[in-house]
Design a protein around this motif. Structure first.
Motif, PDB file in Angstrom:
ATOM      1  N   PHE A 124       0.812  -1.215   0.000  1.00  0.00           N
ATOM      2  CA  PHE A 124       0.000   0.000   0.000  1.00  0.00           C
ATOM      3  C   PHE A 124       0.851   1.274   0.000  1.00  0.00           C
ATOM      4  CE2 PHE A 124      -3.091  -2.992   2.082  1.00  0.00           C
ATOM      5  CZ  PHE A 124      -3.973  -3.043   1.007  1.00  0.00           C
ATOM      6  N   GLY A 125       2.180   1.133  -0.112  1.00  0.00           N
ATOM      7  CA  GLY A 125       3.047   2.293  -0.109  1.00  0.00           C
ATOM      8  C   GLY A 125       3.009   3.067   1.186  1.00  0.00           C
ATOM      9  N   ALA A 126       2.884   2.355   2.313  1.00  0.00           N
ATOM     10  CA  ALA A 126       2.757   2.997   3.627  1.00  0.00           C
ATOM     11  C   ALA A 126       4.026   2.809   4.438  1.00  0.00           C
ATOM     12  CB  ALA A 126       1.567   2.401   4.390  1.00  0.00           C
ATOM     13  N   PRO A 127       4.475   3.835   5.198  1.00  0.00           N
ATOM     14  CA  PRO A 127       5.664   3.711   6.040  1.00  0.00           C
ATOM     15  C   PRO A 127       5.382   2.892   7.302  1.00  0.00           C
ATOM     16  CG  PRO A 127       4.666   5.841   6.382  1.00  0.00           C
ATOM     17  CD  PRO A 127       3.896   5.188   5.268  1.00  0.00           C
ATOM     18  N   ALA A 128       6.439   2.572   8.031  1.00  0.00           N
ATOM     19  CA  ALA A 128       6.297   1.772   9.252  1.00  0.00           C
ATOM     20  C   ALA A 128       5.422   2.481  10.275  1.00  0.00           C
ATOM     21  CB  ALA A 128       7.682   1.474   9.853  1.00  0.00           C
ATOM     22  N   SER A 129       5.490   3.816  10.321  1.00  0.00           N
ATOM     23  CA  SER A 129       4.681   4.567  11.279  1.00  0.00           C
ATOM     24  C   SER A 129       3.189   4.435  10.978  1.00  0.00           C
ATOM     25  CB  SER A 129       5.084   6.045  11.275  1.00  0.00           C
ATOM     26  OG  SER A 129       4.976   6.585   9.964  1.00  0.00           O
TER      27      SER A 129
END
Length: 463
Positions: A44-49
């Motif tokens: 989903f192109g999401a960072p770890a945060s």
């Protein structure tokens, strides 16, 4: 009271399978998702945060729902609460499997959190009810089986998650809930006592305003911990106002959701909850923070990271097996505290080129407190809580554990940022060392741990 046929010590062993099946629903979802966070972030192109919300959402829902489910179970009995809650787990599996985006996944984890709320309080309630039925304490082996089963599913969780991701992608870690929820539902329907629990006078006067105030203030606290910025200070104000309203309500209500007067007189139980909070901040930092570092900082695949964490849980099981028949908790907690400190110190030695043998050593050392704390805290609540409130008390134990998970998740978001790099791991480890020192202090100087506690109101029933 008489023992049922085929039960050597009076405890109905046919209850063990449904007890375990319900209690493991939450830990399996805790550990399977640990190795799926990175693949989901990539998808989903999401960072770890951002993917950290998949952890927080589950524990936010369960932290609120556990004591509520426990109170309902204390009032109506396990079966009427356990079965619909388990059905929610299966529904969450379907929602997660079909999720088109990260927000959908987070919603599925919220549903999953509420669905898994009933398993552990139902198990503790049934164990206490069996003790009442037989006229003697349920055997220590039953509590040990409950503790070990949750650790066992934690053992296979990361490796199973890595295997499922390798075979069918990260969606299979959500689809897994469909068959296991079905098994738990069938076992509960067939083996849990079918007759409704007789209700004492006034017990149907559920404290719905108290439950709502508790849930609202806890949600505000947890959301503030996730985002403790200046723009979110209003959440702290809401939490304080909600907590004040909750205290007033519970102190003036004839049938409170949580009897604050009784709980306030039970210092040993309150300290147990405090220890649970501290212990699980550290435990979940290893489960999630260390696992994410293995993939980002050390460069392992999801399957390899799952295998690298196996020694942690395997050690926890072995430690529980060795110490399970001994009810004393002080020694277990002191050794667990020392193990936590050693594990956190070892994190400071890791870097991107850390040898495989060192990763194994870290996992082995971290597994010692994993096994000891789980069993000791559970046994503490069983003996310290008022028997009439064992479901709600067990739910509160899990609430403090989930609060620890939320704090851990917030710390990881603060220290890791876009990726779980070595520098962030070392900063996290230093803070965990400080938390470990506090845990050791509140354990070593607690004299009540040297003896079995008789809780205030032990012989009381809910009026």
């Amino acid at each position: 009271m008489t023992a049922r046929p085929g039960t050597r010590d009076g405890f109905d062993r046919k209850l063990l399978a449904p007890l375990v099946s319900g209690a493991v629903l939450n830990p399996v979802n805790s550990t399977v998702i640990a190795v799926a966070l990175v693949p989901i972030g990539v998808a989903f192109g999401a960072p770890a945060s951002a993917t950290a919300w998949l952890i927080s959402a589950l524990y936010l829902a369960t932290a609120v729902g556990q004591p509520v489910a426990g109170r309902l179970i204390d009032t109506y009995g396990p079966r009427p609460v356990f079965l619909p809650a388990t059905a929610l787990v299966g529904l969450a599996g379907v929602l997660g499997t079909l999720a088109p985006n990260l927000g959908w996944l987070i919603a599925a984890r919220v549903v999953l959190g509420f669905g898994t709320c009933a398993g552990y309080p139902a198990a503790m309630r049934l164990i206490r009810d069996e003790s009442d039925r037989t006229g003697r304490d349920s055997p220590a082996s039953v509590l040990t089986v409950l503790a070990i089963s949750t650790q066992t599913i934690s053992v296979i969780g990361p490796a199973l998650g890595g295997l499922l991701i390798g075979v069918g992608g990260w969606r299979t870690t959500f689809a897994l809930n469909i068959p296991i929820a079905l098994v738990a539902f069938v076992l509960g329907a067939r083996r849990f006592p079918g007759a409704p629990k007789p209700a004492a006078k006034g017990s149907f006067d559920l404290d719905l305003p108290g439950m709502a105030l508790f849930a609202g203030s806890l949600v505000a606290v947890l959301l503030f911990l996730m985002h403790p910025g200046a723009g979110d200070r209003y959440l702290a104000v809401i939490a304080v106002a909600g907590a004040a309203g909750f205290a007033v309500r519970e102190l003036t209500c004839a049938h409170p959701f949580i009897d604050l007067r009784l709980l306030g007189r039970n210092g040993p139980l309150l300290r147990t909850y405090g220890r649970a909070l501290l212990a699980y901040v550290i435990a979940y930092s290893f489960l999630y923070g260390y696992t994410q570092w293995l993939e980002h900082g050390r460069g392992l695949s999801a399957a390899e990271a799952g295998l690298a964490t196996l020694p942690l849980f395997a050690t926890g099981i072995l430690v529980s097996l060795i110490s399970g028949r001994r009810e004393q908790v002080r020694g277990k907690l002191v050794v667990a505290a020392l193990g936590q400190l050693a594990g956190c110190a070892l994190l400071l030695t890791l870097d991107s080129s850390a040898a495989v043998w060192l990763l194994v050593v870290v996992a082995l050392v971290a597994g010692i407190p994993q096994g000891l704390n789980s069993l000791a805290l559970q046994n503490s609540v069983y003996h310290q809580a008022n028997p009439a409130d064992i479901g709600a008390s067990a739910g509160l134990l899990r609430t403090f554990g989930y609060l620890g998970a939320i704090v851990s998740s917030a710390l990881q978001g603060a220290f890791y940022g876009p990726a779980a790099e070595t520098g962030g791991l070392h900063d996290l480890a230093l803070l965990l060392l400080g938390i470990g020192v506090v845990f050791l202090a509140v354990t070593a100087f607690d004299r009540s741990l040297s003896q079995r506690t008789t809780p205030p109101g032990k012989d009381e029933t809910r009026a």
